[in-house]
Write an enzyme that holds these catalytic residues in place. Sequence first.
Site, short mmCIF file in Angstrom:
data_model
loop_
_atom_site.label_atom_id
_atom_site.label_comp_id
_atom_site.label_asym_id
_atom_site.label_seq_id
_atom_site.Cartn_x
_atom_site.Cartn_y
_atom_site.Cartn_z
N GLY A 15 0.58 -1.47 -0.01
CA GLY A 15 0.66 0.13 -0.05
C GLY A 15 0.57 1.12 -0.47
N ALA A 17 2.11 5.54 1.64
CA ALA A 17 2.85 5.35 2.53
C ALA A 17 1.32 6.38 3.58
CB ALA A 17 3.76 7.23 2.60
N SER A 19 -1.09 4.24 5.28
CA SER A 19 -1.84 3.76 5.17
C SER A 19 -2.52 2.98 6.08
CB SER A 19 -1.64 3.06 3.01
OG SER A 19 -0.85 2.13 3.32
N ALA A 40 13.49 -5.16 11.38
CA ALA A 40 13.69 -4.34 10.57
C ALA A 40 14.77 -3.83 9.79
CB ALA A 40 13.70 -3.03 12.27
N HIS A 58 6.87 2.52 15.48
CA HIS A 58 7.24 1.56 15.29
C HIS A 58 6.71 0.50 15.88
CE1 HIS A 58 6.25 0.88 10.70
NE2 HIS A 58 6.40 2.61 10.78
#
Length: 191
Positions: A15, A17, A19, A40, A58
């Site tokens: 998808g 950015a 999103s 990561a 994150h």
Amino acid sequence: MVEQASERQLILVTGPARSGKSEWAETLAVRSGRSVLYIATSQRDPSDREWQDRIDQHCQRRPPTWTTVETPIALAETIHMAPLNSCLLVDSLGTWLANLLDQDDATWSKTLASLLDSLHHTTSSIIFVAEETGWGVVPVYPMGRLFRDRLGILTRQLGAIAHPVYLVTGGHVLNLSSLGTPLHQALELTQ
């Protein structure tokens, strides 16, 4: 639906950015019922505060029981060395690719082949997060076109072998595996 720990899956979440694709991938990892290894692909840069803030966002969302490994380059090797029957969440392919953008075509082909090979030799489920970059204007600079083309090809190759494939856009999750037909099958139907 909760995945049974004995079922190995390869899932692609793609998808644009911001999103929600990472959040959806994290939800799928929790639902897997497996121990989660968060891979990561970003490289920390203390001089870039905004980038650090994104990484911190994150990190704060992840459950404390997850193990995080920072893997900006050696993705195939990390997949090979992952704990048996775990769930690997790779966030993100675009960042990983950006870290390797200086590779010439031959080296990139070997890197890509190594990644795809690692997927066939793991007992873990893997959830890949990938950015969609090809929906806009063709970049005017060569490195931008190279990034967009390589990421598009990588995402297409993973989409051909992943199930399910999700598109997260506009705050909605679409299961492309349920809604669409894989391109190779659609092409066969037209012959």
